[in-house]
Design an enzyme around this catalytic site. Sequence first.
Site, PDB file in Angstrom:
ATOM      1  N   PRO A  14      37.268 -37.376   9.339  1.00  0.00           N
ATOM      2  CA  PRO A  14      36.831 -35.894   9.613  1.00  0.00           C
ATOM      3  C   PRO A  14      36.397 -35.791  10.759  1.00  0.00           C
ATOM      4  O   PRO A  14      36.409 -35.879  11.144  1.00  0.00           O
ATOM      5  CB  PRO A  14      35.428 -37.356   9.212  1.00  0.00           C
ATOM      6  N   GLY A  15      35.864 -34.019  10.666  1.00  0.00           N
ATOM      7  CA  GLY A  15      36.054 -32.813  11.850  1.00  0.00           C
ATOM      8  C   GLY A  15      34.562 -32.819  11.780  1.00  0.00           C
ATOM      9  O   GLY A  15      33.293 -33.980  12.200  1.00  0.00           O
ATOM     10  N   CYS A  64      34.062  -5.343  20.446  1.00  0.00           N
ATOM     11  CA  CYS A  64      34.268  -3.444  20.235  1.00  0.00           C
ATOM     12  C   CYS A  64      35.046  -4.159  18.402  1.00  0.00           C
ATOM     13  O   CYS A  64      36.408  -3.736  18.405  1.00  0.00           O
ATOM     14  CB  CYS A  64      34.828  -2.933  20.871  1.00  0.00           C
ATOM     15  N   GLU A  65      33.841  -4.518  18.137  1.00  0.00           N
ATOM     16  CA  GLU A  65      35.319  -4.684  16.606  1.00  0.00           C
ATOM     17  C   GLU A  65      33.708  -4.642  16.042  1.00  0.00           C
ATOM     18  O   GLU A  65      32.858  -5.448  15.362  1.00  0.00           O
ATOM     19  CB  GLU A  65      35.415  -6.167  16.495  1.00  0.00           C
TER      20      GLU A  65
HETATM   21  N1  LLP Z   1      42.632 -33.523   9.403  1.00  0.00           N
HETATM   22  C1  LLP Z   1      43.483 -32.057   9.211  1.00  0.00           C
HETATM   23  C2  LLP Z   1      45.512 -32.245   8.843  1.00  0.00           C
HETATM   24  C3  LLP Z   1      43.279 -31.148   9.375  1.00  0.00           C
HETATM   25  O1  LLP Z   1      44.074 -30.392   9.267  1.00  0.00           O
HETATM   26  C4  LLP Z   1      41.829 -30.974   9.402  1.00  0.00           C
HETATM   27  C5  LLP Z   1      40.798 -29.826   9.560  1.00  0.00           C
HETATM   28  C6  LLP Z   1      40.693 -31.870   9.423  1.00  0.00           C
HETATM   29  C7  LLP Z   1      41.306 -33.666   9.347  1.00  0.00           C
HETATM   30  C8  LLP Z   1      39.211 -32.065   9.611  1.00  0.00           C
HETATM   31  O2  LLP Z   1      38.938 -31.603   8.320  1.00  0.00           O
HETATM   32  P1  LLP Z   1      37.488 -31.180   8.054  1.00  0.00           P
HETATM   33  O3  LLP Z   1      36.680 -32.775   7.521  1.00  0.00           O
HETATM   34  O4  LLP Z   1      36.700 -30.742  10.056  1.00  0.00           O
HETATM   35  O5  LLP Z   1      37.016 -30.737   7.749  1.00  0.00           O
HETATM   36  N2  LLP Z   1      38.340 -23.397  11.261  1.00  0.00           N
HETATM   37  C9  LLP Z   1      38.123 -23.627  10.444  1.00  0.00           C
HETATM   38  C10 LLP Z   1      37.923 -25.329   9.322  1.00  0.00           C
HETATM   39  C11 LLP Z   1      39.801 -25.414   9.639  1.00  0.00           C
HETATM   40  C12 LLP Z   1      40.157 -26.276   9.299  1.00  0.00           C
HETATM   41  C13 LLP Z   1      41.346 -27.708   9.812  1.00  0.00           C
HETATM   42  N3  LLP Z   1      42.381 -28.352   9.264  1.00  0.00           N
HETATM   43  C14 LLP Z   1      36.343 -23.120  10.229  1.00  0.00           C
HETATM   44  O6  LLP Z   1      35.620 -23.321  10.849  1.00  0.00           O
HETATM   45  O7  LLP Z   1      35.918 -23.778   8.819  1.00  0.00           O
END
Ligand code: LLP
Length: 418
Positions: free
Chosen positions: A274-275, A342-343
């Site tokens: 989880p992130g 500037c965008e």
């Molecule tokens: N594991 C892998 C292999 C991943 O590529 C990712 C996120 C995660 C775990 C964690 O995912 P989460 O639990 O955070 O959904 N920049 C984008 C999100 C890109 C996510 C990339 N991979 C945003 O700001 O919404």
Amino acid sequence: MNYFHYVDNKLWCENIPVAEVAKAVGTPFYLYSHRTLERHFKVFDSAFDDIPHIICFSAKANSNAAILKIFINEGSGMDIVSGGELYRVLKAGADSRKIVYSGVGKREEEIRYALESDILMFNVESSQELEVINACAGKMDRVARISLRVNPDVDPMTHPHISTGMKENKFGINIEKSLDEYRHARKLDHIEIIGVDCHIGSQITEISPFIDALDRLKELISSLRNEGISIKYLDLGGGLGITYDNETPPHPQDYAKAIMDRIRDIDCTFIFEPGRVIVGNAGILISEVLYTKTNADKRFVVVDAGMNDLARPSLYDSYHKIQPVELKERADILSDVVGPICESSDYIARGRVIPELERGELIAVMSAGAYGFSMSSNYNSRPRSPEVLVRGGEFYVIRSGENQADLTRGENIPDFLQ
Ligand code: LLP
């Protein structure tokens, strides 16, 4: 649940008025609540108490050393996608045997670094990568523990830019091909198969895509076991969504229950990555209103945070709630909240009915703890902002704001131009 709240119409983080931190560090800055971070981690982790599991926090969501350390202290492992992330998480004190390494473009030197560091496993995303890992491990006289990142071809029903588990995406190995790939991997001298992995996307607000992916992986695991390939770890990736506006994602406990109901018969240690669900609503971005103006009947609120600080609105048209740091009696008005860059795509909120903000006041951009600072840049030669962690009644600058010298660090003017 988080610990950002109003006291006498002033926004506080835990036991500190946000305006007090702003006075000390200047704007814009990221502000995190320690209590919220710890709580979110514990809620997610304890939801899986009934099964053997490792939470590998996805370092890309927020890679500040202090924040990583909070989770490490709670027993977290780490999900990484680069040598840089490996360096960071090890420096923060992560246990290398709880690190999983995903990513479609691992370089040889990154693979060697991960082998030297003795990480738990590589989540391998292609046949060629498997060969390269085997060769690197061979040269180092080591054995690389791997799982294949399987692309289960399920629609996560999220923004196309953050969907990763459909067959047309670049990620993973097609589920139909994966059994053969495992058969091949088994023959390689410097590869030890230990798991199966998938990650289907991010900001997922329904349980069903996770379950669909899990069902497909379960079938694969039983085919593998029938062939005598032992699978000790099942990594289900990250992706659980959060509430930015009015989304109603499953609570981690419901997500965990739905998963656990279906996996009791699989004898494995489960890994989750989880992130966002841990850090997203534990951080906010504080910015000052520089100017207000009207162009063609449209009200613009120009703030001192731009797309270099928070890229999500311009990249994904994503929604972040805007709240004044001080609530007052005033009218609501249709506004665009924009940055100084500037965008035209430099905005934080578009066509939003919000209180009529005034020059000089502070706003809070909510739900900015995930993919906020970690995606920030120096575009328009803007120094990156500080990050501050509040714990109870104290605050700590966990990353200093950059200065002008930081902007040109590493640049050289060759002699012939002197
Ligand atoms: N594991 C892998 C292999 C991943 O590529 C990712 C996120 C995660 C775990 C964690 O995912 P989460 O639990 O955070 O959904 N920049 C984008 C999100 C890109 C996510 C990339 N991979 C945003 O700001 O919404």
